[in-house]
Design an enzyme around this catalytic site. Sequence first.
Site, mmCIF file in Angstrom:
data_model
loop_
_atom_site.group_PDB
_atom_site.id
_atom_site.type_symbol
_atom_site.label_atom_id
_atom_site.label_comp_id
_atom_site.label_asym_id
_atom_site.label_seq_id
_atom_site.Cartn_x
_atom_site.Cartn_y
_atom_site.Cartn_z
ATOM 1 N N HIS A 1 -66.160 -30.098 23.195
ATOM 2 C CA HIS A 1 -67.355 -29.569 23.683
ATOM 3 C C HIS A 1 -67.974 -30.236 24.962
ATOM 4 O O HIS A 1 -68.611 -31.494 24.669
ATOM 5 C CB HIS A 1 -68.172 -29.320 22.451
ATOM 6 C CG HIS A 1 -69.680 -28.575 23.030
ATOM 7 N ND1 HIS A 1 -69.682 -27.219 23.091
ATOM 8 C CD2 HIS A 1 -70.845 -29.183 23.193
ATOM 9 C CE1 HIS A 1 -71.165 -27.036 23.417
ATOM 10 N NE2 HIS A 1 -71.878 -28.122 23.358
ATOM 11 N N ASP B 1 -70.646 -31.560 27.171
ATOM 12 C CA ASP B 1 -72.057 -31.352 27.197
ATOM 13 C C ASP B 1 -72.389 -31.803 28.715
ATOM 14 O O ASP B 1 -72.079 -32.703 29.134
ATOM 15 C CB ASP B 1 -73.028 -32.033 26.546
ATOM 16 C CG ASP B 1 -72.892 -31.175 25.006
ATOM 17 O OD1 ASP B 1 -73.505 -30.169 24.963
ATOM 18 O OD2 ASP B 1 -72.733 -31.674 23.737
ATOM 19 N N GLY C 1 -78.667 -35.928 17.787
ATOM 20 C CA GLY C 1 -79.212 -36.505 16.555
ATOM 21 C C GLY C 1 -80.469 -35.747 16.106
ATOM 22 O O GLY C 1 -81.160 -36.434 15.542
ATOM 23 N N ASP D 1 -74.865 -25.043 17.591
ATOM 24 C CA ASP D 1 -75.066 -26.757 18.484
ATOM 25 C C ASP D 1 -76.463 -27.042 18.252
ATOM 26 O O ASP D 1 -77.346 -26.608 18.389
ATOM 27 C CB ASP D 1 -74.752 -26.379 19.809
ATOM 28 C CG ASP D 1 -74.542 -27.636 20.775
ATOM 29 O OD1 ASP D 1 -74.657 -28.887 19.861
ATOM 30 O OD2 ASP D 1 -74.480 -27.682 21.850
ATOM 31 N N SER E 1 -73.563 -36.304 16.840
ATOM 32 C CA SER E 1 -73.607 -37.429 15.907
ATOM 33 C C SER E 1 -72.998 -37.490 14.668
ATOM 34 O O SER E 1 -72.501 -38.423 14.281
ATOM 35 C CB SER E 1 -75.012 -37.736 15.919
ATOM 36 O OG SER E 1 -75.884 -36.533 15.469
HETATM 37 C C1 DX5 Z 1 -77.471 -31.040 22.436
HETATM 38 C C2 DX5 Z 1 -76.040 -30.781 22.906
HETATM 39 C C3 DX5 Z 1 -75.297 -31.078 21.681
HETATM 40 C C4 DX5 Z 1 -75.356 -32.560 21.054
HETATM 41 C C5 DX5 Z 1 -75.368 -32.057 19.647
HETATM 42 O O1 DX5 Z 1 -78.272 -30.310 23.338
HETATM 43 O O2 DX5 Z 1 -75.927 -29.567 23.478
HETATM 44 O O3 DX5 Z 1 -74.112 -30.553 21.769
HETATM 45 O O4 DX5 Z 1 -74.103 -33.429 21.268
HETATM 46 O O5 DX5 Z 1 -75.802 -33.307 18.984
HETATM 47 P P1 DX5 Z 1 -75.806 -33.348 17.390
HETATM 48 O O6 DX5 Z 1 -74.631 -32.796 16.858
HETATM 49 O O7 DX5 Z 1 -76.061 -34.876 16.952
HETATM 50 O O8 DX5 Z 1 -76.979 -32.697 17.035
HETATM 51 ZN ZN ZN Z 2 -73.943 -28.803 23.423
#
Ligand code: DX5
Ligand code: ZN
Length: 219
Positions: A36, A38, A151, A177, A200
């Site tokens: 994925h 980002d 996180g 997500d 995370s």
């Molecule tokens: C946040 C991103 C996510 C992020 C999620 O806006 O779109 O994809 O990496 O991170 P965690 O799983 O740590 O919440």
């Molecule tokens: Zn994302």
Amino acid sequence: MKKVVVAASSLPAGRNMSSQIEYLTRVSQYGADIYHLDVMDGKFVKSKTLDYTYFEQLREKSTILFDAHLMVNDVEKVIEKYTKSDANIITIHYESFSNIDSLISVLKRIKNSKKMAGLAIDMPTDISVIDSLLKYIDMVLILCVKAGKGGQAFDKDALKKIKYVRTLSPDILIEVDGGINETTGAQCVRAGADILVSGSYIYNNDTYEAIQKLKGKNG
Ligand code: DX5
Ligand code: ZN
């Protein structure tokens, strides 16, 4: 339990190409189904991350699906870079647009490029905006936190959004997500989600075990 698709987020591996390659290789080896990607432009959200310029080199290292999550303001300016990139799924944000016709025209461009079109709905946005847009997309990305950083804690209201979309359509892909771990991931799957994005939780734990747990297996 149905098959859960796990998407490892690129965010924790940062902007350094060699860390990206190392992380992609690791998660692919340990069973992630999707990488994925980002993409943050420093305007739609505060942070700036990797962009399409990374995709080609990453593609050489793994055959898993690439899912680009575009957290950017000027989607129309950059969309061609993504429709021509190695991404398999391109997800744009509802909140990036002030005009619904422009949003629909970008979704059509994604579909015309033979890629899957995803629409992301940020946590503060009412999920009913999806009603008239479902027919243009393959996937809904439900943010379970406010988009912008990893996180953060999972917001339980996301479960209602998942159920809402699942009731509207039995077939549409639902990806979630933000704040996804073994527990919140299982709750999302029960509510109707198909794809769990995790940043995370996978990055900070044993990669193989975390991916297996997200899939509902015990390692
Ligand atoms: C946040 C991103 C996510 C992020 C999620 O806006 O779109 O994809 O990496 O991170 P965690 O799983 O740590 O919440
Ligand atoms: Zn994302």
